[in-house]
Design a protein around this motif. Structure first.
Motif, PDB file in Angstrom:
ATOM      1  N   TYR A 195       0.808  -1.083  -0.003  1.00 45.55           N
ATOM      2  CA  TYR A 195      -0.120  -0.032   0.138  1.00 45.55           C
ATOM      3  C   TYR A 195       0.790   1.203   0.156  1.00 45.55           C
ATOM      4  CZ  TYR A 195       1.031  -0.171   4.979  1.00 45.55           C
ATOM      5  OH  TYR A 195       1.754  -0.176   6.216  1.00 45.55           O
ATOM      6  N   GLY A 237      10.543   8.205   7.613  1.00 43.83           N
ATOM      7  CA  GLY A 237      11.187   8.089   6.261  1.00 43.83           C
ATOM      8  C   GLY A 237      10.017   7.773   5.270  1.00 43.83           C
ATOM      9  N   GLY A 238      10.420   7.034   4.434  1.00 47.27           N
ATOM     10  CA  GLY A 238      11.369   5.857   4.228  1.00 47.27           C
ATOM     11  C   GLY A 238      11.485   5.361   5.577  1.00 47.27           C
ATOM     12  N   GLU A 239      12.757   4.532   5.709  1.00 44.88           N
ATOM     13  CA  GLU A 239      13.068   4.066   6.896  1.00 44.88           C
ATOM     14  C   GLU A 239      14.178   4.585   7.581  1.00 44.88           C
ATOM     15  OE1 GLU A 239      11.616   1.902   8.974  1.00 44.88           O
ATOM     16  OE2 GLU A 239      13.494   2.303  10.040  1.00 44.88           O
ATOM     17  N   THR A 268       9.722   7.118  13.829  1.00 41.45           N
ATOM     18  CA  THR A 268       8.548   6.025  13.316  1.00 41.45           C
ATOM     19  C   THR A 268       9.302   5.271  12.540  1.00 41.45           C
ATOM     20  OG1 THR A 268       6.527   7.534  13.303  1.00 41.45           O
ATOM     21  CG2 THR A 268       6.650   5.794  11.769  1.00 41.45           C
ATOM     22  N   THR A 269       9.426   4.033  12.883  1.00 41.81           N
ATOM     23  CA  THR A 269      10.195   2.918  12.237  1.00 41.81           C
ATOM     24  C   THR A 269       9.249   1.559  11.544  1.00 41.81           C
ATOM     25  OG1 THR A 269      11.982   1.538  12.512  1.00 41.81           O
ATOM     26  CG2 THR A 269      10.818   2.361  14.455  1.00 41.81           C
ATOM     27  N   SER A 316       5.803   0.013  12.806  1.00 39.39           N
ATOM     28  CA  SER A 316       4.860  -0.416  11.967  1.00 39.39           C
ATOM     29  C   SER A 316       4.459  -1.637  11.991  1.00 39.39           C
ATOM     30  CB  SER A 316       5.108   0.271  10.580  1.00 39.39           C
ATOM     31  OG  SER A 316       5.052   1.631  10.817  1.00 39.39           O
ATOM     32  N   MET A 331      -4.858   6.108   3.561  1.00 40.19           N
ATOM     33  CA  MET A 331      -4.729   7.157   3.061  1.00 40.19           C
ATOM     34  C   MET A 331      -4.316   7.059   1.303  1.00 40.19           C
ATOM     35  SD  MET A 331      -3.529   9.589   5.921  1.00 40.19           S
ATOM     36  CE  MET A 331      -2.108   8.717   6.510  1.00 40.19           C
TER      37      MET A 331
HETATM   38  N1  SAM Z   1       9.277   3.093   7.465  1.00 41.43           N
HETATM   39  C1  SAM Z   1       8.593   3.499   8.647  1.00 41.43           C
HETATM   40  C2  SAM Z   1       7.690   2.948   9.010  1.00 41.43           C
HETATM   41  O1  SAM Z   1       7.392   1.746   8.474  1.00 41.43           O
HETATM   42  O2  SAM Z   1       7.074   3.169  10.256  1.00 41.43           O
HETATM   43  C3  SAM Z   1       8.398   5.000   8.531  1.00 41.43           C
HETATM   44  C4  SAM Z   1       7.791   5.554   7.364  1.00 41.43           C
HETATM   45  S1  SAM Z   1       6.188   4.817   7.011  1.00 41.43           S
HETATM   46  C5  SAM Z   1       5.939   5.724   5.424  1.00 41.43           C
HETATM   47  C6  SAM Z   1       4.939   5.538   8.300  1.00 41.43           C
HETATM   48  C7  SAM Z   1       3.815   4.971   8.380  1.00 41.43           C
HETATM   49  O3  SAM Z   1       2.925   5.452   7.381  1.00 41.43           O
HETATM   50  C8  SAM Z   1       3.748   3.474   8.714  1.00 41.43           C
HETATM   51  O4  SAM Z   1       3.288   2.872   9.709  1.00 41.43           O
HETATM   52  C9  SAM Z   1       3.041   2.991   7.351  1.00 41.43           C
HETATM   53  O5  SAM Z   1       2.156   1.886   7.597  1.00 41.43           O
HETATM   54  C10 SAM Z   1       2.152   4.076   7.114  1.00 41.43           C
HETATM   55  N2  SAM Z   1       1.627   4.326   5.832  1.00 41.43           N
HETATM   56  C11 SAM Z   1       2.438   4.212   4.529  1.00 41.43           C
HETATM   57  N3  SAM Z   1       1.482   4.455   3.374  1.00 41.43           N
HETATM   58  C12 SAM Z   1       0.235   4.575   4.008  1.00 41.43           C
HETATM   59  C13 SAM Z   1      -0.808   4.811   3.511  1.00 41.43           C
HETATM   60  N4  SAM Z   1      -1.210   5.012   2.022  1.00 41.43           N
HETATM   61  N5  SAM Z   1      -2.018   5.239   4.459  1.00 41.43           N
HETATM   62  C14 SAM Z   1      -1.743   5.077   5.557  1.00 41.43           C
HETATM   63  N6  SAM Z   1      -0.822   4.952   6.351  1.00 41.43           N
HETATM   64  C15 SAM Z   1       0.281   4.469   5.437  1.00 41.43           C
END
Ligand code: SAM
Length: 337
Positions: free
Chosen positions: A36, A77-79, A105-106, A129, A200
């Motif tokens: 996603y 990020g990213g990570e 946030t990781t 996550s 989202m």
């Molecule tokens: N890599 C890190 C992680 O996995 O938390 C930080 C970045 S990641 C983009 C941050 C959060 O955004 C994660 O919890 C991920 O599940 C969420 N995320 C990514 N795409 C999303 C979307 N389209 N809608 C809702 N949450 C999303």
């Protein structure tokens, strides 16, 4: 700790909202490929010179803290764990006055190893996550067989005192939408605080569909089949999660219902991308270039002024339900989620 009011003024927008919470993306790269979020082959990553260096990140965070009244700094990020200079950046941000709260946030991969160093550097807590507890599902959903690493990362974060450890879960229809109670049971058993995030329209593939997304109402209905939930009497403030007490408390569960119950009116966030662009909102279509100004010799006062101007333009709401809504050009992974 609350910040003393900065002399030159805070990040206030035209609607009177003040941004105190800064999300800093440290890289657009990730070691997972959540379906996603990113295509299997990844994305065209930012080139090295486009990325802010560690010193540049610290300088911009210092401007935000010292001159703009930012009190919370979240690295993402990213990570963010794949950025080599992470612990050094955290240590320098933790040395700022007034000291901001610092979180991360990781996806948790490598966190078991890094958590003590990050804690010692000044990291206060983490959000990890985790969308499923099933190894096969995890592999399909993230396109990597790394569930065990994430679980180890969570345990390592808790052991290092990066608490409260929060868990972020995104549910998708037909993929993991049956797992809400199991995820909550897991979080309760381990003392983690679980938050479900509504999916989202921020994926690189533009596959999001309002008609099929799993809504907050559905998540709550699914949880209510297994747990007694009551509204959390604690003040919500600018927190994106609406929370419920589980079994009368003190354990809680949250839902970040950005789509069906937007909370833009209380938003206190400002964002800095890994290439030094300020964004007033996840869904903003405009960005303000601080990297160019910084590399062009701007002093701290000018950087602060540019940041203030960028935030003046923040829109009243993200507009997902507006017929004219346009998904931002950058996906979540390149903005910093
Ligand atoms: N890599 C890190 C992680 O996995 O938390 C930080 C970045 S990641 C983009 C941050 C959060 O955004 C994660 O919890 C991920 O599940 C969420 N995320 C990514 N795409 C999303 C979307 N389209 N809608 C809702 N949450 C999303």
């Amino acid at each position: 700790m609350t910040a003393a009011p900065p002399a030159e003024g805070v990040l206030v927008d035209r609607y009177g909202r003040v941004a105190r919470d800064l999300r800093v993306s440290l890289t657009d790269k990730c070691n997972l490929r959540c379906t996603y979020c990113m295509p299997a082959e990844g994305l065209p990553w930012l080139a090295g010179p486009q990325l802010l260096g560690d010193d540049e990140i610290v300088r911009l965070v210092r401007v935000a803290v010292e001159r703009l009244g930012v009190t919370e700094v979240r690295f993402t990020g990213g990570e963010p764990l794949i950025r080599p200079g992470l612990a050094g950046i955290v240590a320098e941000v933790a040395a700022l006055t007034p000291r901001p709260r610092i979180s991360l946030t990781t996806n948790g991969i490598g966190l078991d190893r890094l958590a003590p160093t990050l804690r010692a550097a000044g990291l206060d807590r983490v959000n990890v996550s985790l969308d499923t507890l099933d190894r096969d599902r995890f592999s399909r959903l993230t396109r990597r067989d790394r569930l065990a690493d994430v679980l180890a990362g969570l345990a390592g974060a808790a052991a290092a005192g990066l608490t409260p450890v929060k868990v972020n879960s995104v549910l998708m229809r037909g993929v993991n939408d049956d797992e809400a109670p199991a995820l909550l049971r897991f979080a309760l058993d381990h003392g983690y605080e679980l938050r479900f995030i509504e999916q989202m329209p921020l994926d690189a593939q533009h596959g999001w569909d309002r008609a099929t997304m799993v809504t907050a109402d559905e998540i709550l209905a699914s949880l209510a089949g297994a747990f007694a939930l009551t509204p959390d009497p604690a003040e919500r403030g600018a927190a994106p999660a609406e929370t419920w007490l589980v079994g009368g408390g003190p354990a809680r569960v949250g839902v970040i219902a950005s789509v069906t119950r937007p909370f833009c009116g209380d938003c206190d966030r400002t964002r800095l991308t890994a290439d030094g662009q300020v964004r007033a909102c996840l869904f903003a279509t405009e960005e303000s270039d601080l990297r160019g100004a910084l590399r062009g010799g701007a002093d701290d006062a000018e950087l602060a002024d540019r940041w203030r101007v960028a935030m003046r333009g923040k829109r009243a709401g993200h507009g997902i339900d507006d017929p004219t809504f346009l998904q931002p050009a950058r996906p979540m992974s390149a903005i910093g989620g």
